[in-house]
Motif scaffolding. Sequence first.
Motif, PDB file in Angstrom:
ATOM      1  N   ARG A  46       0.825  -1.213   0.000  1.00  0.00           N
ATOM      2  CA  ARG A  46       0.000   0.000   0.000  1.00  0.00           C
ATOM      3  C   ARG A  46       0.859   1.262   0.000  1.00  0.00           C
ATOM      4  O   ARG A  46       0.449   2.309  -0.511  1.00  0.00           O
ATOM      5  N   ARG A  49       2.066   3.120  -3.705  1.00  0.00           N
ATOM      6  CA  ARG A  49       1.320   4.125  -4.463  1.00  0.00           C
ATOM      7  C   ARG A  49       1.620   5.541  -3.955  1.00  0.00           C
ATOM      8  O   ARG A  49       1.778   6.477  -4.736  1.00  0.00           O
ATOM      9  N   GLU A  50       1.704   5.708  -2.635  1.00  0.00           N
ATOM     10  CA  GLU A  50       1.973   7.020  -2.052  1.00  0.00           C
ATOM     11  C   GLU A  50       3.304   7.578  -2.556  1.00  0.00           C
ATOM     12  O   GLU A  50       3.406   8.767  -2.880  1.00  0.00           O
ATOM     13  N   GLU A  53       3.056   8.477  -6.331  1.00  0.00           N
ATOM     14  CA  GLU A  53       2.281   9.697  -6.540  1.00  0.00           C
ATOM     15  C   GLU A  53       3.056  10.952  -6.162  1.00  0.00           C
ATOM     16  O   GLU A  53       2.773  12.043  -6.668  1.00  0.00           O
ATOM     17  N   TYR A  90      -2.239  -7.142  -6.201  1.00  0.00           N
ATOM     18  CA  TYR A  90      -1.783  -5.759  -6.355  1.00  0.00           C
ATOM     19  C   TYR A  90      -1.976  -5.285  -7.790  1.00  0.00           C
ATOM     20  O   TYR A  90      -2.477  -4.175  -8.039  1.00  0.00           O
ATOM     21  N   LYS A  93      -5.683  -4.807  -8.586  1.00  0.00           N
ATOM     22  CA  LYS A  93      -6.272  -3.685  -7.859  1.00  0.00           C
ATOM     23  C   LYS A  93      -5.750  -2.335  -8.338  1.00  0.00           C
ATOM     24  O   LYS A  93      -6.504  -1.356  -8.404  1.00  0.00           O
ATOM     25  N   GLU A  94      -4.462  -2.260  -8.668  1.00  0.00           N
ATOM     26  CA  GLU A  94      -3.818  -0.973  -8.921  1.00  0.00           C
ATOM     27  C   GLU A  94      -3.736  -0.586 -10.400  1.00  0.00           C
ATOM     28  O   GLU A  94      -3.358   0.529 -10.716  1.00  0.00           O
ATOM     29  N   THR A  95      -4.095  -1.481 -11.305  1.00  0.00           N
ATOM     30  CA  THR A  95      -3.925  -1.198 -12.729  1.00  0.00           C
ATOM     31  C   THR A  95      -4.598   0.101 -13.151  1.00  0.00           C
ATOM     32  O   THR A  95      -3.977   0.977 -13.775  1.00  0.00           O
ATOM     33  N   ALA A  97      -5.725   2.636 -11.311  1.00  0.00           N
ATOM     34  CA  ALA A  97      -5.198   3.808 -10.605  1.00  0.00           C
ATOM     35  C   ALA A  97      -3.839   4.235 -11.167  1.00  0.00           C
ATOM     36  O   ALA A  97      -3.578   5.431 -11.363  1.00  0.00           O
ATOM     37  N   LEU A  98      -2.985   3.271 -11.445  1.00  0.00           N
ATOM     38  CA  LEU A  98      -1.677   3.593 -12.009  1.00  0.00           C
ATOM     39  C   LEU A  98      -1.824   4.254 -13.381  1.00  0.00           C
ATOM     40  O   LEU A  98      -1.154   5.240 -13.692  1.00  0.00           O
ATOM     41  N   GLU A 101      -3.031   7.799 -13.131  1.00  0.00           N
ATOM     42  CA  GLU A 101      -1.985   8.700 -12.642  1.00  0.00           C
ATOM     43  C   GLU A 101      -0.890   8.932 -13.684  1.00  0.00           C
ATOM     44  O   GLU A 101       0.070   9.661 -13.426  1.00  0.00           O
TER      45      GLU A 101
END
Length: 246
Positions: A46, A49-50, A53, A90, A93-95, A97-98, A101
């Motif tokens: 987790r 991502r922070e 970003e 991961y 879930k993150e595809t 959002a990545l 961004e």
Amino acid sequence: MSKNSDTAQATDRKGPQHVAIIMDGNGRWAQSRGRPRLFGHRAGARRVREIVEACPDLGVKCVTIFAFSTENWKRTQTEVSGLMSLFRRYIKKETRALHDEGVRVRFIGDRVRLDAKLVKLMDELEDYTAGNTRVNLTIALNYGGRDEVARATKRLAQDVADGRLDPADVGEETLPKYLDTCVLPDPDLVIRTSGEARISNFLLWQSAYAEYEFIDTLWPDFTDEIFTKLVKSYAGRDRRFGAVKT
């Protein structure tokens, strides 16, 4: 010194374009809380991502993270299986959002030993984010620096054997073209968390002139504020690359 001189000096001190991170301490973080090691790995995932970003505002174009080494197969089957499951979750879930961004994702390392379903997800994520340019995120998965150099050397040797490369033309600039990171600049700054002061077979060739930061913070506690401080500290370093200032 005049104000203009101060400004010029500050402008000359560029921050790192490529930051590589050895994300260490997940297991200890979890165990200190009486939880299983995989709890720490989930918390560490987790945190990624922070940090990603935070990169654009800091001028960091590339970030490479060490997710799983060729030596990590020596861990218990429970932990290895849990990590592989975590990687799959991961990615799923993150595809989106990545992509939203503007992050382009690449994977480095030897995929032969990885589960076919995981490799398929890795390929799909690379393809899906291929057009993004805001941040380049490289994930080292089943990666080892010595293994990478060995695989690169085999490809180079094959090109020599097939007549595509003249041995007389092989020099310091040749091998990087065969490395997993051939499309990336070398890291300017390498950060290792958790208080360990070793490079653990990570980007051995590429980090020849990188600056290093070894910090005590465990990876799940590594915040964007800490990351920002380290990136800004880099700009004050005197990087001579073997030369002497006159």
